[in-house]
Motif scaffolding. Structure first.
Motif, PDB file in Angstrom:
ATOM      1  N   LEU A   1      43.699   9.657  63.802  1.00 45.61           N
ATOM      2  CA  LEU A   1      43.462  10.658  64.834  1.00 45.61           C
ATOM      3  C   LEU A   1      43.497   9.995  66.200  1.00 45.61           C
ATOM      4  CD1 LEU A   1      40.453  12.725  63.412  1.00 45.61           C
ATOM      5  CD2 LEU A   1      42.789  13.524  63.731  1.00 45.61           C
ATOM      6  N   GLY A   2      44.033  10.715  67.153  1.00 47.06           N
ATOM      7  CA  GLY A   2      43.883  10.237  68.506  1.00 47.06           C
ATOM      8  C   GLY A   2      45.142   9.745  69.177  1.00 47.06           C
ATOM      9  N   PRO A   3      44.874   9.066  70.290  1.00 49.59           N
ATOM     10  CA  PRO A   3      43.549   8.593  70.715  1.00 49.59           C
ATOM     11  C   PRO A   3      42.613   9.739  71.112  1.00 49.59           C
ATOM     12  CG  PRO A   3      45.169   8.177  72.425  1.00 49.59           C
ATOM     13  CD  PRO A   3      45.935   8.665  71.241  1.00 49.59           C
ATOM     14  N   LEU A   4      41.341   9.612  70.702  1.00 49.51           N
ATOM     15  CA  LEU A   4      40.309  10.585  71.025  1.00 49.51           C
ATOM     16  C   LEU A   4      39.353   9.995  72.053  1.00 49.51           C
ATOM     17  CD1 LEU A   4      39.232  11.855  67.478  1.00 49.51           C
ATOM     18  CD2 LEU A   4      41.101  12.681  68.914  1.00 49.51           C
TER      19      LEU A   4
ATOM     20  N   SER B   1      38.440   5.925  74.974  1.00 50.69           N
ATOM     21  CA  SER B   1      39.464   6.665  74.230  1.00 50.69           C
ATOM     22  C   SER B   1      40.138   5.701  73.269  1.00 50.69           C
ATOM     23  CB  SER B   1      40.501   7.267  75.188  1.00 50.69           C
ATOM     24  OG  SER B   1      39.915   8.257  76.008  1.00 50.69           O
ATOM     25  N   PHE B   2      40.207   6.074  72.006  1.00 55.03           N
ATOM     26  CA  PHE B   2      40.794   5.181  71.011  1.00 55.03           C
ATOM     27  C   PHE B   2      41.247   5.976  69.799  1.00 55.03           C
ATOM     28  CE2 PHE B   2      36.138   5.117  70.890  1.00 55.03           C
ATOM     29  CZ  PHE B   2      35.871   5.570  69.610  1.00 55.03           C
ATOM     30  N   GLU B   3      42.059   5.323  68.996  1.00 54.46           N
ATOM     31  CA  GLU B   3      42.559   5.934  67.767  1.00 54.46           C
ATOM     32  C   GLU B   3      41.549   5.718  66.651  1.00 54.46           C
ATOM     33  OE1 GLU B   3      46.040   4.314  65.409  1.00 54.46           O
ATOM     34  OE2 GLU B   3      46.989   6.050  66.369  1.00 54.46           O
ATOM     35  N   ILE B   4      41.336   6.754  65.851  1.00 56.95           N
ATOM     36  CA  ILE B   4      40.390   6.678  64.743  1.00 56.95           C
ATOM     37  C   ILE B   4      41.154   6.772  63.438  1.00 56.95           C
ATOM     38  CG2 ILE B   4      38.472   7.836  63.578  1.00 56.95           C
ATOM     39  CD1 ILE B   4      37.507   8.766  66.314  1.00 56.95           C
ATOM     40  N   LYS B   5      40.906   5.818  62.571  1.00 55.23           N
ATOM     41  CA  LYS B   5      41.512   5.846  61.246  1.00 55.23           C
ATOM     42  C   LYS B   5      40.521   6.493  60.291  1.00 55.23           C
ATOM     43  CE  LYS B   5      43.668   2.952  57.705  1.00 55.23           C
ATOM     44  NZ  LYS B   5      43.979   1.575  57.279  1.00 55.23           N
ATOM     45  N   ALA B   6      40.784   7.749  59.947  1.00 51.46           N
ATOM     46  CA  ALA B   6      39.875   8.521  59.101  1.00 51.46           C
ATOM     47  C   ALA B   6      40.158   8.226  57.638  1.00 51.46           C
ATOM     48  CB  ALA B   6      40.021  10.009  59.386  1.00 51.46           C
TER      49      ALA B   6
ATOM     50  N   GLN C   1      38.732  18.116  61.115  1.00 50.00           N
ATOM     51  CA  GLN C   1      38.682  19.568  61.299  1.00 50.00           C
ATOM     52  C   GLN C   1      38.809  19.954  62.768  1.00 50.00           C
ATOM     53  OE1 GLN C   1      35.048  21.053  59.549  1.00 50.00           O
ATOM     54  NE2 GLN C   1      35.393  19.949  57.630  1.00 50.00           N
ATOM     55  N   GLN C   2      38.216  19.160  63.650  1.00 48.76           N
ATOM     56  CA  GLN C   2      38.163  19.523  65.063  1.00 48.76           C
ATOM     57  C   GLN C   2      39.394  19.080  65.855  1.00 48.76           C
ATOM     58  OE1 GLN C   2      35.724  21.538  65.671  1.00 48.76           O
ATOM     59  NE2 GLN C   2      34.873  21.102  63.643  1.00 48.76           N
ATOM     60  N   PHE C   3      40.025  17.973  65.439  1.00 43.89           N
ATOM     61  CA  PHE C   3      41.082  17.386  66.267  1.00 43.89           C
ATOM     62  C   PHE C   3      42.457  17.336  65.607  1.00 43.89           C
ATOM     63  CE2 PHE C   3      37.188  15.600  68.087  1.00 43.89           C
ATOM     64  CZ  PHE C   3      37.411  15.780  69.443  1.00 43.89           C
ATOM     65  N   ALA C   4      42.530  17.486  64.295  1.00 44.41           N
ATOM     66  CA  ALA C   4      43.829  17.355  63.623  1.00 44.41           C
ATOM     67  C   ALA C   4      44.756  18.505  64.003  1.00 44.41           C
ATOM     68  CB  ALA C   4      43.628  17.317  62.114  1.00 44.41           C
TER      69      ALA C   4
ATOM     70  N   ARG D   1      35.328   2.948  66.750  1.00 48.21           N
ATOM     71  CA  ARG D   1      36.292   2.288  67.634  1.00 48.21           C
ATOM     72  C   ARG D   1      36.833   0.983  67.058  1.00 48.21           C
ATOM     73  NH1 ARG D   1      34.787  -0.180  73.474  1.00 48.21           N
ATOM     74  NH2 ARG D   1      34.178  -1.902  72.094  1.00 48.21           N
ATOM     75  N   ASP D   2      35.922   0.140  66.553  1.00 49.59           N
ATOM     76  CA  ASP D   2      36.312  -1.209  66.139  1.00 49.59           C
ATOM     77  C   ASP D   2      36.345  -1.397  64.631  1.00 49.59           C
ATOM     78  OD1 ASP D   2      36.330  -1.774  68.869  1.00 49.59           O
ATOM     79  OD2 ASP D   2      34.230  -2.413  68.851  1.00 49.59           O
ATOM     80  N   GLY D   3      35.832  -0.400  63.889  1.00 49.53           N
ATOM     81  CA  GLY D   3      35.838  -0.510  62.439  1.00 49.53           C
ATOM     82  C   GLY D   3      34.848  -1.507  61.887  1.00 49.53           C
ATOM     83  N   GLU D   4      33.826  -1.852  62.669  1.00 52.33           N
ATOM     84  CA  GLU D   4      32.845  -2.823  62.198  1.00 52.33           C
ATOM     85  C   GLU D   4      31.469  -2.497  62.757  1.00 52.33           C
ATOM     86  OE1 GLU D   4      33.560  -6.264  65.609  1.00 52.33           O
ATOM     87  OE2 GLU D   4      34.578  -6.431  63.673  1.00 52.33           O
ATOM     88  N   GLU D   5      30.447  -3.028  62.092  1.00 53.41           N
ATOM     89  CA  GLU D   5      29.080  -2.819  62.543  1.00 53.41           C
ATOM     90  C   GLU D   5      28.732  -3.860  63.601  1.00 53.41           C
ATOM     91  OE1 GLU D   5      24.540  -2.518  60.689  1.00 53.41           O
ATOM     92  OE2 GLU D   5      26.131  -3.554  59.596  1.00 53.41           O
ATOM     93  N   VAL D   6      28.025  -3.432  64.636  1.00 51.31           N
ATOM     94  CA  VAL D   6      27.595  -4.354  65.686  1.00 51.31           C
ATOM     95  C   VAL D   6      26.105  -4.162  65.926  1.00 51.31           C
ATOM     96  CG1 VAL D   6      29.852  -4.367  66.809  1.00 51.31           C
ATOM     97  CG2 VAL D   6      28.133  -2.709  67.529  1.00 51.31           C
ATOM     98  N   GLN D   7      25.461  -5.201  66.430  1.00 47.81           N
ATOM     99  CA  GLN D   7      24.061  -5.106  66.817  1.00 47.81           C
ATOM    100  C   GLN D   7      23.980  -4.404  68.171  1.00 47.81           C
ATOM    101  OE1 GLN D   7      21.428  -5.999  64.894  1.00 47.81           O
ATOM    102  NE2 GLN D   7      22.948  -6.476  63.315  1.00 47.81           N
ATOM    103  N   THR D   8      23.128  -3.400  68.272  1.00 51.83           N
ATOM    104  CA  THR D   8      23.053  -2.612  69.503  1.00 51.83           C
ATOM    105  C   THR D   8      21.624  -2.589  70.035  1.00 51.83           C
ATOM    106  OG1 THR D   8      22.618  -0.531  68.332  1.00 51.83           O
ATOM    107  CG2 THR D   8      24.926  -1.133  68.691  1.00 51.83           C
ATOM    108  N   VAL D   9      21.507  -2.272  71.316  1.00 51.62           N
ATOM    109  CA  VAL D   9      20.204  -2.082  71.956  1.00 51.62           C
ATOM    110  C   VAL D   9      20.244  -0.767  72.724  1.00 51.62           C
ATOM    111  CG1 VAL D   9      19.684  -4.535  72.160  1.00 51.62           C
ATOM    112  CG2 VAL D   9      20.953  -3.396  73.983  1.00 51.62           C
TER     113      VAL D   9
END
Length: 258
Positions: A107-110, A94-99, A255-258, A77-85
């Motif tokens: 792709l998208g928004p997916l 729903s967002f656009e993905i830059k493959a 493969q699945q969405f294009a 979604r954001d193109g960056e790593e985040v700390q998660t719990v």
């Protein structure tokens, strides 16, 4: 109307009733015939609709706790790593993905759903399959003990009615492959196959003499092979969310969405 008059005359002659009574009986028979025809049509039409049921439109991210599901979600979604719990609440957006780097590979928004990996949530995760166009299943390549849980979840998914009907494609993504202690893709697949084979043997013995159509996995007389015997298309790959090495994941989504 000629048909109605002829039918009414036939009833009048065969039953020995008056013309008015024969006419009433004729119309009643016509109404009953129409009703039965409509009921048959609804049954046939309903069966046809179920057989043509299609998959949903979401990319569903599954996997045990700590495998990197939420990190993948935010990286996509954001193109960056985040700390998660760990969380018991799904992340959905729903967002656009830059493959990749090429602008023409967007792709998208997916709609992407990151579903919690807690064991208590597994039943709800399985029920999400009907909303999925595809499944991205994250496996921690460094955590060998968790592979037993992964195999158990695979068994549940592979015998789930929605997976059996929809044949939802799945990508098994072995995350944290950049670590020196990470297991190889081959090792992970073989370990999952070994665990599933043990479950097949024990559950087959438990279900002996019962209807096993919806609960037996694989081919009778053969050891379970993930890529050959799963009831849906399976791909496997190595990725690293931390190093942003996600090309196989992008290829799968294309493969699945294009």
């Amino acid at each position: 109307m000629d048909y109605v008059r002829k039918a009414s005359g036939a009833l009048e002659a065969s039953l020995g009733v008056g013309s008015s009574t024969a006419s009433v009986l004729t119309f009643l028979l016509i109404l009953i015939s129409i009703y039965v025809t409509l009921q048959i049509f609804q049954v046939v039409s309903g069966s046809g609709t179920r057989s043509r049921r299609s998959r949903g439109n979401a990319a569903l991210i599954l996997g045990p706790c700590g495998s990197g599901k939420t990190s993948v979600f935010f990286r996509l979604r954001d193109g960056e790593e985040v700390q998660t719990v760990s969380s018991l609440a799904p992340a959905r957006d729903s967002f656009e993905i830059k493959a990749g780097e090429a602008a023409d590979q967007k792709l998208g928004p997916l709609e992407v759903v990151d579903f919690p990996g807690h064991l208590r949530m597994r039943g709800k995760a399985n029920d999400m399959v009907k909303e999925a166009r595809c499944i991205i299943y994250l496996v921690d390549a460094e955590d060998k003990p968790k592979l037993k849980d992964v195999a158990e979840h695979f068994y549940e998914l592979f015998t789930h009615p929605d997976v059996l009907e929809l044949h939802t494609p799945m990508l098994v993504a072995c995350n944290k492959s950049d670590l020196t202690s990470a297991r190889t893709e081959k090792f992970i697949v073989e370990e999952i196959e070994r665990e599933i084979e043990q479950m097949r043997v024990s559950r087959a013995a438990t279900l002996e003499g019962q209807d096993q159509a919806d609960s037996y996995l694989g081919v009778d007389g053969e050891k379970f092979k993930l890529l050959e015997h799963a009831p849906c298309p399976i791909q496997t790959c190595r990725i690293s969310v931390k190093k942003n090495q996600l090309d196989p994941l992008y290829d799968f989504l294309l493969q699945q969405f294009a």
